[in-house]
Design a protein around this motif. Structure first.
Motif, PDB file in Angstrom:
ATOM      1  N   PRO A 192      45.687  97.062  -3.536  1.00  0.00           N
ATOM      2  CA  PRO A 192      45.063  95.893  -4.178  1.00  0.00           C
ATOM      3  C   PRO A 192      46.067  94.804  -4.552  1.00  0.00           C
ATOM      4  O   PRO A 192      45.767  93.614  -4.438  1.00  0.00           O
ATOM      5  N   ILE A 193      47.273  95.200  -4.978  1.00  0.00           N
ATOM      6  CA  ILE A 193      48.303  94.205  -5.304  1.00  0.00           C
ATOM      7  C   ILE A 193      48.767  93.504  -4.033  1.00  0.00           C
ATOM      8  O   ILE A 193      48.987  92.288  -4.011  1.00  0.00           O
ATOM      9  N   PHE A 194      48.907  94.276  -2.956  1.00  0.00           N
ATOM     10  CA  PHE A 194      49.308  93.730  -1.658  1.00  0.00           C
ATOM     11  C   PHE A 194      48.306  92.673  -1.185  1.00  0.00           C
ATOM     12  O   PHE A 194      48.681  91.571  -0.772  1.00  0.00           O
ATOM     13  N   ILE A 195      47.019  92.983  -1.269  1.00  0.00           N
ATOM     14  CA  ILE A 195      45.981  92.039  -0.846  1.00  0.00           C
ATOM     15  C   ILE A 195      45.985  90.795  -1.736  1.00  0.00           C
ATOM     16  O   ILE A 195      45.909  89.658  -1.255  1.00  0.00           O
ATOM     17  N   THR A 196      46.098  91.007  -3.047  1.00  0.00           N
ATOM     18  CA  THR A 196      46.107  89.888  -3.995  1.00  0.00           C
ATOM     19  C   THR A 196      47.264  88.942  -3.735  1.00  0.00           C
ATOM     20  O   THR A 196      47.082  87.712  -3.693  1.00  0.00           O
ATOM     21  N   ALA A 214      54.901 102.409  -8.100  1.00  0.00           N
ATOM     22  CA  ALA A 214      54.490 102.449  -6.691  1.00  0.00           C
ATOM     23  C   ALA A 214      54.641 103.851  -6.118  1.00  0.00           C
ATOM     24  O   ALA A 214      53.764 104.345  -5.398  1.00  0.00           O
ATOM     25  N   ILE A 215      55.739 104.501  -6.430  1.00  0.00           N
ATOM     26  CA  ILE A 215      56.002 105.845  -5.913  1.00  0.00           C
ATOM     27  C   ILE A 215      55.014 106.852  -6.493  1.00  0.00           C
ATOM     28  O   ILE A 215      54.488 107.711  -5.785  1.00  0.00           O
ATOM     29  N   ASN A 216      54.734 106.724  -7.789  1.00  0.00           N
ATOM     30  CA  ASN A 216      53.863 107.693  -8.464  1.00  0.00           C
ATOM     31  C   ASN A 216      52.376 107.462  -8.191  1.00  0.00           C
ATOM     32  O   ASN A 216      51.597 108.416  -8.073  1.00  0.00           O
ATOM     33  N   LYS A 217      51.967 106.194  -8.095  1.00  0.00           N
ATOM     34  CA  LYS A 217      50.548 105.872  -7.916  1.00  0.00           C
ATOM     35  C   LYS A 217      50.154 105.715  -6.446  1.00  0.00           C
ATOM     36  O   LYS A 217      48.986 105.856  -6.091  1.00  0.00           O
ATOM     37  N   GLY A 218      51.125 105.400  -5.587  1.00  0.00           N
ATOM     38  CA  GLY A 218      50.872 105.329  -4.150  1.00  0.00           C
ATOM     39  C   GLY A 218      49.971 104.190  -3.727  1.00  0.00           C
ATOM     40  O   GLY A 218      49.907 103.134  -4.368  1.00  0.00           O
ATOM     41  N   SER A 219      49.227 104.410  -2.644  1.00  0.00           N
ATOM     42  CA  SER A 219      48.423 103.366  -2.009  1.00  0.00           C
ATOM     43  C   SER A 219      47.331 102.802  -2.913  1.00  0.00           C
ATOM     44  O   SER A 219      46.934 101.648  -2.772  1.00  0.00           O
ATOM     45  N   LEU A 258      55.166  97.370   9.392  1.00  0.00           N
ATOM     46  CA  LEU A 258      55.625  98.766   9.445  1.00  0.00           C
ATOM     47  C   LEU A 258      54.444  99.740   9.443  1.00  0.00           C
ATOM     48  O   LEU A 258      54.504 100.801  10.073  1.00  0.00           O
ATOM     49  N   ILE A 259      53.378  99.390   8.732  1.00  0.00           N
ATOM     50  CA  ILE A 259      52.172 100.235   8.746  1.00  0.00           C
ATOM     51  C   ILE A 259      51.566 100.267  10.145  1.00  0.00           C
ATOM     52  O   ILE A 259      51.232 101.328  10.670  1.00  0.00           O
ATOM     53  N   LYS A 260      51.441  99.088  10.765  1.00  0.00           N
ATOM     54  CA  LYS A 260      50.802  99.006  12.072  1.00  0.00           C
ATOM     55  C   LYS A 260      51.656  99.593  13.191  1.00  0.00           C
ATOM     56  O   LYS A 260      51.135 100.221  14.116  1.00  0.00           O
ATOM     57  N   ILE A 261      52.970  99.414  13.130  1.00  0.00           N
ATOM     58  CA  ILE A 261      53.844  99.882  14.214  1.00  0.00           C
ATOM     59  C   ILE A 261      54.148 101.376  14.095  1.00  0.00           C
ATOM     60  O   ILE A 261      54.082 102.116  15.078  1.00  0.00           O
ATOM     61  N   PHE A 262      54.454 101.832  12.873  1.00  0.00           N
ATOM     62  CA  PHE A 262      54.919 103.211  12.710  1.00  0.00           C
ATOM     63  C   PHE A 262      53.870 104.150  12.097  1.00  0.00           C
ATOM     64  O   PHE A 262      54.073 105.361  12.060  1.00  0.00           O
ATOM     65  N   GLY A 263      52.769 103.592  11.588  1.00  0.00           N
ATOM     66  CA  GLY A 263      51.741 104.433  10.985  1.00  0.00           C
ATOM     67  C   GLY A 263      52.097 104.915   9.598  1.00  0.00           C
ATOM     68  O   GLY A 263      51.591 105.945   9.140  1.00  0.00           O
ATOM     69  N   PHE A 264      52.964 104.158   8.894  1.00  0.00           N
ATOM     70  CA  PHE A 264      53.341 104.534   7.533  1.00  0.00           C
ATOM     71  C   PHE A 264      52.182 104.339   6.570  1.00  0.00           C
ATOM     72  O   PHE A 264      51.264 103.554   6.833  1.00  0.00           O
ATOM     73  N   ASP A 265      52.234 105.028   5.439  1.00  0.00           N
ATOM     74  CA  ASP A 265      51.333 104.676   4.343  1.00  0.00           C
ATOM     75  C   ASP A 265      51.997 103.534   3.561  1.00  0.00           C
ATOM     76  O   ASP A 265      53.126 103.133   3.864  1.00  0.00           O
ATOM     77  N   PHE A 266      51.309 103.019   2.553  1.00  0.00           N
ATOM     78  CA  PHE A 266      51.824 101.863   1.828  1.00  0.00           C
ATOM     79  C   PHE A 266      53.166 102.154   1.139  1.00  0.00           C
ATOM     80  O   PHE A 266      54.045 101.291   1.076  1.00  0.00           O
TER      81      PHE A 266
END
Length: 256
Positions: A237-241, A227-232, A168-176
């Motif tokens: 880092p959790i996503f990569i881990t 996730a909503i409050n702290k954002g990307s 979704l990030i790559k196709i639509f340009g969303f943030d995390f």
């Protein structure tokens, strides 16, 4: 009758359920925590998969509702993708016995490793939203993504949430945060489809599943709020881990 050993097992699984839902609501990959916990507690593989789908669906629904409340889910484009996530899951479940699982595991290992490594070296990925609306091209690519990962989730499962976020990030340009919210709803649709089939075949242990579901709801609520409050800054880092951890698990379990 509840025995001391059964109570201890349920408490252990509830703690694992909370942690799994917390992580899954942020970046996907909660199955890395919950499924090994089931096996460690002596639950048979089929019951573990079915009961995990039951608990995870409750946690996913909680995350979806929190993301909707915070307006991080965009139904304007998801209305095109959701049916294909459902169809993909049905196709995946129905072909699970017809395709060589080793091939799929190899493909997913390559994809997950690529996603994790790319995310480490790309400083800009998912940091800020560049979404400028829907086009015929990104809707078409989104439909392919939804169907393929719906199919994969119905067939196999691990890493679906992480791959959806990246796609979704790559196709639509969303943030995390946007990708996590929209991806969670797509993942929930494929999850609930698989859950129904597991329930029909009697592969859910509700005695341990219901208390675990309660803890998954709590973990998902807490994780989504962070996730909503702290954002990307929190999600990346959790996503990569979780992506690299999943890749290592598949590699060790099936190829070493």
């Amino acid at each position: 009758m509840l025995t001391l050993s059964l109570i201890t097992k349920i408490l252990f699984l509830c703690v694992a359920a909370f942690l799994a839902a917390f992580v899954d609501s942020i970046a996907g990959g909660g199955g890395l925590i919950s499924l090994p916990a089931f096996i460690a507690a002596g639950v048979s593989p089929h019951i573990a998969l079915g009961t995990n789908k039951f608990c995870a669906s409750c946690g996913s629904l909680t995350s979806v509702l929190e993301f909707i409340k915070s307006k991080k889910i965009d139904f304007n484009f998801l209305k095109y993708l959701l049916p294909f996530s459902l169809l993909g899951a049905i196709a995946g479940v129905n072909t699970v016995l017809k395709v060589d699982e080793k091939f799929l595991e190899t493909l997913v290992l390559i994809l997950i490793l690529s996603v994790g490594i790319y995310s480490i070296f790309s400083k800009s990925i998912g940091k800020e939203s560049t979404f400028k609306g829907t086009t015929k091209l990104n809707i078409f690519l989104g439909i392919i993504l939804a169907f393929c990962l719906g199919f994969y989730d119905g067939f196999f499962g691990p890493g679906t949430g992480s791959l959806l976020i990246f796609g979704l990030i790559k196709i639509f340009g969303f943030d995390f945060v946007q990708a996590a919210g929209n991806g969670k709803l797509l993942n929930f649709i494929s999850n609930i489809t698989s859950l129904i089939l597991f329930a029909i075949h009697g592969q859910i242990d509700y005695l341990i599943g219901i208390p675990m579901a309660i803890f998954m709801v709590l973990g998902a609520k807490f994780g989504t709020s962070l996730a909503i409050n702290k954002g990307s800054k929190l999600i990346k880092p959790i996503f990569i881990t979780m992506s690299l951890s999943l890749a290592c698990k598949i590699l060790i379990q099936n190829f070493l």
